[in-house]
Design a protein around this motif. Structure first.
Motif, PDB file in Angstrom:
ATOM      1  N   ASP A 143       0.761  -1.229  -0.100  1.00 12.18           N
ATOM      2  CA  ASP A 143      -0.210  -0.142   0.086  1.00 12.18           C
ATOM      3  C   ASP A 143       0.977   1.274   0.023  1.00 12.18           C
ATOM      4  O   ASP A 143       0.537   2.366  -0.427  1.00 12.18           O
ATOM      5  CB  ASP A 143      -0.876   0.021   1.149  1.00 12.18           C
ATOM      6  N   GLY A 144       2.035   1.185   0.726  1.00  8.58           N
ATOM      7  CA  GLY A 144       2.900   2.305   0.562  1.00  8.58           C
ATOM      8  C   GLY A 144       3.888   2.201   1.907  1.00  8.58           C
ATOM      9  O   GLY A 144       4.222   1.168   2.435  1.00  8.58           O
ATOM     10  N   VAL A 145       4.795   3.373   2.120  1.00 11.17           N
ATOM     11  CA  VAL A 145       5.838   3.204   2.914  1.00 11.17           C
ATOM     12  C   VAL A 145       5.514   4.623   3.838  1.00 11.17           C
ATOM     13  O   VAL A 145       5.021   5.579   3.512  1.00 11.17           O
ATOM     14  CB  VAL A 145       7.138   3.444   2.407  1.00 11.17           C
ATOM     15  N   LEU A 146       5.552   4.068   5.301  1.00 14.24           N
ATOM     16  CA  LEU A 146       5.429   5.146   6.226  1.00 14.24           C
ATOM     17  C   LEU A 146       6.929   5.713   6.621  1.00 14.24           C
ATOM     18  O   LEU A 146       7.592   4.923   7.282  1.00 14.24           O
ATOM     19  CB  LEU A 146       4.853   4.597   7.571  1.00 14.24           C
ATOM     20  N   ARG A 147       7.297   6.688   5.818  1.00 15.82           N
ATOM     21  CA  ARG A 147       8.835   7.018   6.171  1.00 15.82           C
ATOM     22  C   ARG A 147       9.138   7.244   7.513  1.00 15.82           C
ATOM     23  O   ARG A 147       8.589   8.302   8.156  1.00 15.82           O
ATOM     24  CB  ARG A 147       9.142   8.154   5.222  1.00 15.82           C
ATOM     25  N   GLU A 148      10.117   6.646   7.856  1.00 17.79           N
ATOM     26  CA  GLU A 148      10.975   6.806   9.189  1.00 17.79           C
ATOM     27  C   GLU A 148       9.886   7.161  10.264  1.00 17.79           C
ATOM     28  O   GLU A 148       9.903   7.839  11.377  1.00 17.79           O
ATOM     29  CB  GLU A 148      11.629   8.246   9.164  1.00 17.79           C
ATOM     30  N   SER A 149       9.059   6.064  10.461  1.00 21.36           N
ATOM     31  CA  SER A 149       7.837   5.944  11.209  1.00 21.36           C
ATOM     32  C   SER A 149       7.986   5.318  12.623  1.00 21.36           C
ATOM     33  O   SER A 149       7.287   5.387  13.589  1.00 21.36           O
ATOM     34  CB  SER A 149       6.420   5.575  10.777  1.00 21.36           C
ATOM     35  N   GLU A 151       6.986  -0.451   5.844  1.00 23.21           N
ATOM     36  CA  GLU A 151       6.182  -0.718   4.621  1.00 23.21           C
ATOM     37  C   GLU A 151       4.720  -1.296   5.256  1.00 23.21           C
ATOM     38  O   GLU A 151       4.576  -2.160   5.997  1.00 23.21           O
ATOM     39  CB  GLU A 151       6.885  -1.634   3.588  1.00 23.21           C
ATOM     40  N   VAL A 152       3.514  -0.722   4.499  1.00 24.42           N
ATOM     41  CA  VAL A 152       2.352  -1.360   4.733  1.00 24.42           C
ATOM     42  C   VAL A 152       1.962  -2.291   3.570  1.00 24.42           C
ATOM     43  O   VAL A 152       1.932  -1.775   2.543  1.00 24.42           O
ATOM     44  CB  VAL A 152       1.381  -0.046   5.077  1.00 24.42           C
ATOM     45  N   TRP A 153       1.610  -3.434   4.098  1.00 29.40           N
ATOM     46  CA  TRP A 153       0.983  -4.431   2.945  1.00 29.40           C
ATOM     47  C   TRP A 153      -0.263  -4.604   3.428  1.00 29.40           C
ATOM     48  O   TRP A 153      -0.560  -4.859   4.770  1.00 29.40           O
ATOM     49  CB  TRP A 153       1.881  -5.510   3.069  1.00 29.40           C
ATOM     50  N   SER A 154      -1.059  -5.136   2.673  1.00 32.29           N
ATOM     51  CA  SER A 154      -2.542  -5.675   2.864  1.00 32.29           C
ATOM     52  C   SER A 154      -3.201  -6.485   1.862  1.00 32.29           C
ATOM     53  O   SER A 154      -2.488  -6.581   0.590  1.00 32.29           O
ATOM     54  CB  SER A 154      -3.555  -4.320   3.169  1.00 32.29           C
ATOM     55  N   VAL A 155      -3.998  -7.278   2.250  1.00 29.72           N
ATOM     56  CA  VAL A 155      -5.033  -8.092   1.488  1.00 29.72           C
ATOM     57  C   VAL A 155      -6.389  -7.893   1.905  1.00 29.72           C
ATOM     58  O   VAL A 155      -6.477  -7.954   3.009  1.00 29.72           O
ATOM     59  CB  VAL A 155      -4.408  -9.563   1.318  1.00 29.72           C
TER      60      VAL A 155
END
Length: 187
Positions: free
Chosen positions: A152-158, A169-173
């Motif tokens: 889904d995207g990347v939460l930079r330096e979170s 990195e946020v992955w989902s299904v």
């Protein structure tokens, strides 16, 4: 207690606070391998912290807000899977995984996650299952991808962890995509 065969002498099953000593021994074996990515494997350092961790998940399970299972190989805990977040109101949950180095490369995480996501989607009605991983944790990212999760995207330096700010990195299904996904043992 019940267990589900993962094949090749491996089983997925529950764990409770009364198994703290066994769990601590596992975490001690896993710590160096998983410590850069899995905070609890650094924080669980003695019997009291192991019992507290397991009790916290027992409480989450009782409240239906989180779940924890271990992966055993020939009867010994070698890893586990969990739903760190399990929100029945939004029908979203977040998977977490870890292994000892001796169990890596056998497909145990893949098979265990298939079981728990099947349960979450088919039995509990979850619509979205998330997988968060440090961009630097290539094994975890590859596993999410192999399981059919979409990035889904990347939460930079979170995520600040051990003196480093990790890009997460946020992955989902989504449930409809999970159900259509071809895999072993399912037509």
């Amino acid at each position: 207690m019940f267990s589900i065969s993962l094949g090749d002498g491996a089983e997925l099953g529950p764990i409770g606070p009364w198994q703290s000593e066994e769990f601590l021994a596992h975490v001690d074996r896993a710590r160096e391998y998983t410590g850069p990515w899995v905070p609890f494997t650094v924080r669980v350092t003695d019997l009291e912290s192991a019992r507290t961790f397991l009790q916290d998940f027992a409480d989450k399970q009782a409240a239906d807000t989180g779940w924890l299972w271990t992966i055993r190989l020939d009867g010994t805990i070698v890893g586990g899977v969990l739903f760190r977040i399990f929100d029945t109101m939004t029908e979203c949950c977040e998977v977490g995984v870890w292994l000892e180095p001796s169990a890596a490369g056998r497909g145990l995480i893949t098979r265990a996650v298939e079981h728990i996501v099947d349960w979450a989607v088919d039995e509990r009605g979850m619509h979205r299952v998330e997988w968060l991983a440090s961009s630097a944790n290539h094994r975890s990212v590859r596993t999410a991808e192999r399981l059919g999760f979409s990035r889904d995207g990347v939460l930079r330096e979170s995520f600040p962890w051990q003196g480093v700010r990790h890009d997460m990195e946020v992955w989902s299904v989504l449930a409809p995509d999970w159900r259509k996904r071809p895999r072993a043992g399912r037509s």
